[in-house]
Structure formats: C-alpha cells, structure tokens
Design an enzyme around this catalytic site. Structure first.
Site, PDB file in Angstrom:
ATOM      1  N   CYS A  15       0.884  -1.165   0.000  1.00  0.00           N
ATOM      2  CA  CYS A  15       0.000   0.000   0.000  1.00  0.00           C
ATOM      3  C   CYS A  15       0.918   1.210   0.000  1.00  0.00           C
ATOM      4  O   CYS A  15       1.525   1.525   1.020  1.00  0.00           O
ATOM      5  CB  CYS A  15      -0.909   0.013   1.221  1.00  0.00           C
ATOM      6  SG  CYS A  15      -1.789   1.570   1.406  1.00  0.00           S
TER       7      CYS A  15
ATOM      8  N   CYS B 189      -0.509   4.231   2.395  1.00  0.00           N
ATOM      9  CA  CYS B 189      -0.574   4.153   3.864  1.00  0.00           C
ATOM     10  C   CYS B 189      -0.263   2.733   4.316  1.00  0.00           C
ATOM     11  O   CYS B 189       0.868   2.292   4.191  1.00  0.00           O
ATOM     12  CB  CYS B 189      -1.917   4.644   4.378  1.00  0.00           C
ATOM     13  SG  CYS B 189      -3.347   3.935   3.521  1.00  0.00           S
ATOM     14  N   SER B 190      -1.271   2.021   4.838  1.00  0.00           N
ATOM     15  CA  SER B 190      -1.005   0.671   5.339  1.00  0.00           C
ATOM     16  C   SER B 190      -2.201  -0.242   5.109  1.00  0.00           C
ATOM     17  O   SER B 190      -2.501  -1.089   5.932  1.00  0.00           O
ATOM     18  CB  SER B 190      -0.657   0.722   6.832  1.00  0.00           C
ATOM     19  OG  SER B 190      -1.712   1.350   7.546  1.00  0.00           O
ATOM     20  N   CYS B 191      -2.910  -0.066   3.972  1.00  0.00           N
ATOM     21  CA  CYS B 191      -4.011  -0.972   3.627  1.00  0.00           C
ATOM     22  C   CYS B 191      -3.465  -2.405   3.607  1.00  0.00           C
ATOM     23  O   CYS B 191      -2.407  -2.666   3.028  1.00  0.00           O
ATOM     24  CB  CYS B 191      -4.587  -0.636   2.256  1.00  0.00           C
ATOM     25  SG  CYS B 191      -5.370   0.987   2.182  1.00  0.00           S
TER      26      CYS B 191
END
Lengths: 113, 216
Positions: free
Chosen positions: B117, B120-122
């Site tokens: 991702c 971000c941090s999906c």
C-alpha cells in the site's frame, strides 16, 4: 446483483448511467492528472499513466475520496483493476518488461484513450 | 530523553533500556480525547471499544494460512476463492468487519504476486491481522513499486526473469491476499500440516511457502 453480468437479466429495465460500469475489461485507459487538495486515493506516481482495464470490481463502491470528508450519499460508482506495465511508470525500470502494477482506480479518475 | 533525569541506581545487573511510559504523542492524545468524548456523549461505550479490540486480536496470519491450505487441498474452494476472495473467506467464517473486498492473487510458475500500500497501510486485516512494521514504513512502500525484484532479493527471494512480477497497490476498497504455490513434496499432507507451512510473509508475497528445513 452485479452490474456487469447480463445473463438472466429481464428485458426492459433501464439502469441509471452511474450504475452500469463505464469501462470494460480490455479497455485502454489513462489515469487523469489531477491534484486534489486533501484526501486522495490515487497515488501521484500513477497520474497521467496509461494502462488497461483488467477487471471491473463488484460491487460498486463509495468514492473513498468523498467518504474521507463524510460525503457518502450518491457517490457510488465502480472501481476498476487497472494493469500498468512497470516500464510505463518507470522508463528506466530494471527487470522483465512483462513486470506490471495493478491498482484499483475509481471511475471518475479514468479517461478512455 | 525528556527533561526528567534518571538518577537512581539499578537494583539488578542485567542490562536493558530503561522501562518508562513514554510521553503520549499528538495523535495518541487526540485518540484518547476523541474516544472519551464519544463515550461521554453516549455514542460508543468502553465495551464496544473492547469488543473491537477483541475482533482485531482474533485476526492473525493463522487464519490466512487455513484459507491457503484449504485452497491447496480443495480445488472447488480454490476456484470460488479466486472468483471472490471475500466470499471464499466468509465460507470459513471470516467476516469482513471493515467492508473491504478481497482479491486472492494466485502465484504460478509464470506469475509472482507482491502486495503493498504505497499511500498508507491498507492490508487484509480481516484475514491476516495487523501488518508488520516494515510493511507500513516508507522504504518498502516506495521500493516495492519501483524495484520489486531488488526488494524481493533482500527477503532472499530470487524471481527468474521469465516469471512476471505483479505488484498490487491497495489504496481504496480492495485488499489482497497472495495464494502461494504449494511446496513440492507435500502430496498427501493433511490440511493442518499444510497450513503450518504458510507464513504471513508468503501471503504478502515477499517469500514463497517452503518446507521446514528438517524435512528438506
């Protein structure tokens, strides 16, 4: 029901324009070059890049960029899985020319090439 | 360190960093303030917050490993999982509390999949739990899409040039789970034994699923 499957569909039912996907698998598309301020979901490294629609993602979803501001009503459209060669993104890419990127892009960020 | 000076003698002799409660950062304070306001206004209660923490704690890579092992032994399940990852996981009772969709990416002799991702941090939290720290840090997020082969090599994974690398960047409503190739020499293994071969990193796509060294 899925907006892309037509098998078994009754005739005579008219769908609203934004219910049916605007693009189909295989369509060549370009990701728009826009610079929205605030919340966005299309990474800058992909803006203006060309690719191919690999799949329509079902079901239609909210526009995450609008949702980020709490505006959820009426923004449902399709996301598309877009295939882009890594050599299109990085002209000096080192690796197989077949290596590629896949990303889901909301309908309003795509234009037909 | 803060202005507070640490002067007392240590009462024991093994070395370790001083154990202190670090001063809360900006976002931690904001989180506490918003949480307390929501509770004060009666919008959510402490029990609901604790319940959601329990939901998150119950999601670990062991769940994803069971999904992969089932796909390896049951071709019908594998087909349904690839057609609709979320529905496949839901068959096994894995709920998608965050209303994301899941695409399961099958590694083959011709294609190796990697997930990232960049924004971000999906991460497929419903089926894998929390992402590792390196997944959330900028070097991995940037380099996975710029030089995936070099990143994979740093994980000890060398992908031959005739194998296509597909990097899936998850940024909106879709999460990804890599279905690694079943290791050779596991014919006849039970689903439980197979699940033990499937690591978190294999389901992110940075390493293959392999036999334990004792079996190789």
């Amino acid at each position: 029901m899925s907006a892309t499957s037509t098998a078994g569909r009754l005739q005579g039912v008219v769908w609203a324009l934004d219910e049916a996907p605007a693009f189909a698998p295989g369509d060549p598309v370009r990701i728009l070059t826009r610079t929205p301020i605030g919340h966005y979901r299309v990474p800058t490294y992909l803006r203006g890049k060309s690719g191919t629609v690999e799949a329509v993602i079902e079901p239609a979803g909210l526009d995450n960029e609008q949702e980020g501001f709490g505006r959820n009503a009426g923004s449902k459209r399709h996301y598309y899985r877009i295939a882009i060669p890594l050599t299109e993104i990085w002209p000096d890419y080192v690796g197989s020319p077949r290596d590629g990127l896949r990303i889901e892009v909301f309908e309003t960020w795509l234009e037909r090439v | 360190m803060s202005a507070h000076e640490h002067n007392h003698e240590h009462g024991h002799d093994h070395p370790h960093a001083e154990i202190t409660a670090e001063a809360a950062g900006y976002y931690e304070i904001m989180e506490t303030a918003v949480r307390e306001l929501l509770a004060e206004k009666g919008l959510i209660g402490p029990a609901e917050i604790r319940r959601q923490i329990e939901v998150l704690d119950s999601r670990t890579p062991a769940l994803g490993a069971k999904v992969v092992a089932r796909a390896w032994v049951d071709p019908g399940f594998r087909a349904r999982l690839i057609a609709d990852g979320r529905a496949g996981c839901e068959e096994l009772g894995i709920s998608f509390y965050d209303d994301t969709q899941l695409i399961v990416l099958e590694n083959t002799q011709e294609v190796h999949n990697l997930i990232v991702c960049t924004l971000c941090s999906c991460y497929p939290r419903p089926v894998l739990g929390l992402p590792p720290d390196w997944y959330k840090e900028k070097p991995y997020r940037a380099r996975a899409v710029i030089e995936p082969r070099a990143v994979l090599a740093e994980f000890g994974t060398t992908i031959p040039d005739d194998v296509e690398i597909r990097v899936s960047d998850s940024t909106a409503m879709v999460r990804y789970l890599v279905l690694p190739r079943r290791p050779e020499g596991t014919e006849g293994w039970s689903e439980e034994s197979l699940a033990e071969l499937v690591t978190r990193d294999a389901m992110i796509g940075v390493v293959p699923a392999t036999l334990p060294e004792s079996v190789q």
